[in-house]
Design an enzyme around this catalytic site. Structure first.
Site, PDB file in Angstrom:
ATOM      1  N   GLY A 103       0.833  -1.206   0.000  1.00 37.63           N
ATOM      2  CA  GLY A 103       0.000   0.000   0.000  1.00 37.63           C
ATOM      3  C   GLY A 103       0.863   1.249   0.000  1.00 37.63           C
ATOM      4  O   GLY A 103       1.824   1.358   0.770  1.00 37.63           O
ATOM      5  N   ALA A 104       0.530   2.167  -0.909  1.00 32.44           N
ATOM      6  CA  ALA A 104       1.277   3.438  -0.989  1.00 32.44           C
ATOM      7  C   ALA A 104       0.362   4.597  -0.633  1.00 32.44           C
ATOM      8  O   ALA A 104       0.275   5.590  -1.339  1.00 32.44           O
ATOM      9  CB  ALA A 104       1.874   3.613  -2.385  1.00 32.44           C
ATOM     10  N   GLY A 105      -0.350   4.430   0.472  1.00 32.58           N
ATOM     11  CA  GLY A 105      -1.158   5.528   1.001  1.00 32.58           C
ATOM     12  C   GLY A 105      -0.323   6.306   2.003  1.00 32.58           C
ATOM     13  O   GLY A 105       0.911   6.350   1.903  1.00 32.58           O
ATOM     14  N   ASN A 110       1.587  -1.446  -4.765  1.00 28.16           N
ATOM     15  CA  ASN A 110       0.342  -0.663  -4.700  1.00 28.16           C
ATOM     16  C   ASN A 110      -0.515  -0.963  -5.921  1.00 28.16           C
ATOM     17  O   ASN A 110       0.004  -1.240  -7.005  1.00 28.16           O
ATOM     18  CB  ASN A 110       0.664   0.840  -4.633  1.00 28.16           C
ATOM     19  CG  ASN A 110      -0.523   1.674  -4.193  1.00 28.16           C
ATOM     20  OD1 ASN A 110      -1.071   1.458  -3.115  1.00 28.16           O
ATOM     21  ND2 ASN A 110      -0.930   2.616  -5.015  1.00 28.16           N
ATOM     22  N   LYS A 111      -1.820  -0.855  -5.706  1.00 29.51           N
ATOM     23  CA  LYS A 111      -2.816  -1.104  -6.756  1.00 29.51           C
ATOM     24  C   LYS A 111      -2.597  -0.215  -7.974  1.00 29.51           C
ATOM     25  O   LYS A 111      -2.812  -0.614  -9.096  1.00 29.51           O
ATOM     26  CB  LYS A 111      -4.165  -0.749  -6.127  1.00 29.51           C
ATOM     27  CG  LYS A 111      -5.332  -1.505  -6.600  1.00 29.51           C
ATOM     28  CD  LYS A 111      -6.579  -0.962  -5.918  1.00 29.51           C
ATOM     29  CE  LYS A 111      -7.068  -1.921  -4.869  1.00 29.51           C
ATOM     30  NZ  LYS A 111      -8.384  -1.560  -4.325  1.00 29.51           N
ATOM     31  N   GLU A 128     -17.249  17.095   5.840  1.00 33.32           N
ATOM     32  CA  GLU A 128     -16.355  17.781   4.883  1.00 33.32           C
ATOM     33  C   GLU A 128     -16.917  17.691   3.460  1.00 33.32           C
ATOM     34  O   GLU A 128     -16.814  18.641   2.683  1.00 33.32           O
ATOM     35  CB  GLU A 128     -14.943  17.194   4.961  1.00 33.32           C
ATOM     36  CG  GLU A 128     -14.246  17.550   6.276  1.00 33.32           C
ATOM     37  CD  GLU A 128     -12.740  17.393   6.227  1.00 33.32           C
ATOM     38  OE1 GLU A 128     -12.255  16.408   5.642  1.00 33.32           O
ATOM     39  OE2 GLU A 128     -12.042  18.273   6.775  1.00 33.32           O
TER      40      GLU A 128
END
Ligand code: FAD
Ligand code: NAD
Length: 403
Positions: free
Chosen positions: A10-12, A37-38, A171
């Site tokens: 994951g690259a969040g 990552n996806k 938000e």
């Protein structure tokens, strides 16, 4: 000696900051670092309510991974993780390939939690990825155009229901308030025809947050034309129809709405359960150094993890703030283990909470002080821009920052 393989999933917020810190801390000969990552980009999850409403171009919330990590130090693999086998120390991807690891960092984020509410998953949209928010924006625009094509006869085309008044819901509603006048002008729709309805199960917006701030947010939304249905939970969704009512009891009402957005909560990635970890809603209660219980080489951070708040005796809410701090701790701990040292304990330090209400307003608590209005809005932009500094990409502040 064989160089250990560190694999980050994951690259969040959590994964990308872990990678950036490891590439800085370790030298090339110390370890192989792989980031899976996806997509070949990172999206700012914390900004997604803006492109969803159409108040920001999706491109602004997107950062290409190879613009942030050094490709000669971090090998990027574009792929979808199917599960992790902790016995064979392999990450299995959906395309059938595998990646071997000595250390693995789970940072796969969360997914919308629908609590088994009938029809919700199938018939509501969620603010959860760049793809999902592009769909919301296009859907709202299409619905406005359909309203006109149908001789303005069916108001459900310009009725938007938002389920949940947590921070994501609030938000997003704030952005919608900013966007609707522009949409009305663009599609020749009178403002009076448009309905924005918020359905929240709790008796207040932002349940559990400071009462002065929740009152401010609620009044701001009402003043700006949002119909608040507090103390009402969504009980079912069919195409274009929301059924809701007090969660205790059988009373229900319905609203016909072509746009239904669900912001009622998140759980961790389903890959957690698929990989055999014990978890509640796919959030693993991690050890003091962010490792998974019983696993010396598995770290879990961000929305897939749970860290106990010693004051409330409940897990901290899943936020980018905690994911980022965990990423710093995990990068340090993996480097320590590789260098034969022991890991250090993670302590979360809350820097406060700030939420936007559209472009120029907001609420928050920073260093114990309550802030409202333009001050809060300014502070939120400062916090949002700070992420680029965490990624050590100062130029991105000018290119993609908020002012
Ligand atoms: P994410 O940042 O979501 O990253 C997960 C990554 O994993 C993504 O790149 C995803 O594509 C990838 N991925 C997922 N599954 C797979 C798979 N199977 N294979 C490969 N890759 C995969 N928190 C705050 O602290 N402050 C805020 O102001 C704030 N605002 C928010 C606003 C919105 C609209 C939302 C939705 C959330 C907000 N949050 C905020 C919460 C915050 O965004 C999350 O808690 C945070 O992003 C979690 O970080 P993470 O690294 O765990 O996951
Ligand atoms: P949340 O769990 O914080 O809020 C979900 C809301 O939906 C709650 O108010 C809940 O009462 C309501 N709800 C649940 N079931 C419902 C039902 N059946 N019908 C109607 N309402 C229902 O989820 P979120 O707002 O998506 O936030 C997720 C995480 O991201 C949180 O930890 C939050 O703090 C964080 N976040 C932070 C910010 C910020 O700091 N500015 C912004 C967005 C999200």
């Amino acid at each position: 000696m064989k160089r250990p393989n560190i694999v980050i999933l994951g690259a969040g917020f959590g994964g990308l900051i872990t990678a950036v810190n490891l590439q800085k801390t370790l030298s090339a000969g110390d370890a192989n670092i792989t980031l899976i990552n996806k997509h070949d980009y990172h999206y700012q999850t914390t900004w997604l309510h803006e492109p969803a409403a159409g108040t920001m171009k999706p491109e602004q919330a997107r950062i290409y991974i190879n613009d942030v990590v050094n490709p000669s130090r971090v090998k990027f693999v574009k792929g979808i993780v199917d599960r992790v086998d902790t016995t064979t120390k392999q990450v299995l991807l959906t395309d059938g390939s595998t990646v071997e690891f000595d250390y693995v960092v789970f940072a796969l984020g969360g997914v919308p939690e629908t609590f088994g509410i009938p029809g919700l998953k199938e018939n509501a949209m969620t603010i959860s990825s760049l793809n999902s928010v592009r769909k919301i924006k296009n859907h709202i625009e299409y619905s406005f155009s359909e309203y006109k094509s149908n001789n303005s006869a069916d108001r459900s085309y310009v009725t938007i229901v938002v389920g949940g008044a947590g921070f994501t819901g609030i938000e997003f509603l704030g952005e919608l308030v900013n966007r609707i006048p522009e949409l009305c002008k663009q599609y020749d729709v009178p403002r009076e025809a448009v309905r924005i309805v918020n359905i929240e199960a709790a008796p207040t917006v932002l349940p559990g947050f400071d009462p002065d701030l929740t009152t401010y947010a609620q009044k701001w939304l009402e003043r700006n034309g949002v119909e608040m249905k507090l103390g009402n939970g969504i009980k079912g969704v069919e195409p274009g129809v929301v059924t809701f009512g007090p969660l205790q009891g059988d009373t229900t009402e319905t609203i016909h709405a072509n746009t239904i957005i669900w912001t009622g909560g998140v759980s961790g990635s389903p890959i957690i359960e698929k990989s055999g970890f014990e978890a509640v809603r796919n959030r693993v209660m991690v050890e003091a150094d962010n490792r998974a219980p019983g696993h010396d080489n598995v770290f879990i951070i961000g929305d897939c993890s749970a860290v106990m708040d010693p004051v409330s005796n409940r897990p901290y809410p899943p936020t980018a703030q905690i994911a980022t701090q965990q990423a710093h701790n995990v990068a340090k701990n993996i480097a320590a283990l590789i260098n034969g040292k022991s890991t250090s304990k993670f302590t979360y330090e809350s820097k406060g909470t700030v939420a936007s209400l559209g472009h120029n307003d907001g609420i928050g608590i920073v260093m114990g002080k309550k802030i409202f209005g333009r001050n809060a809005s300014f502070m939120k932009k400062v916090i949002d821009n700070k992420h680029f500094l965490e990624l050590k990409k100062y130029g991105l502040v000018l290119k993609k920052g908020k002012f």
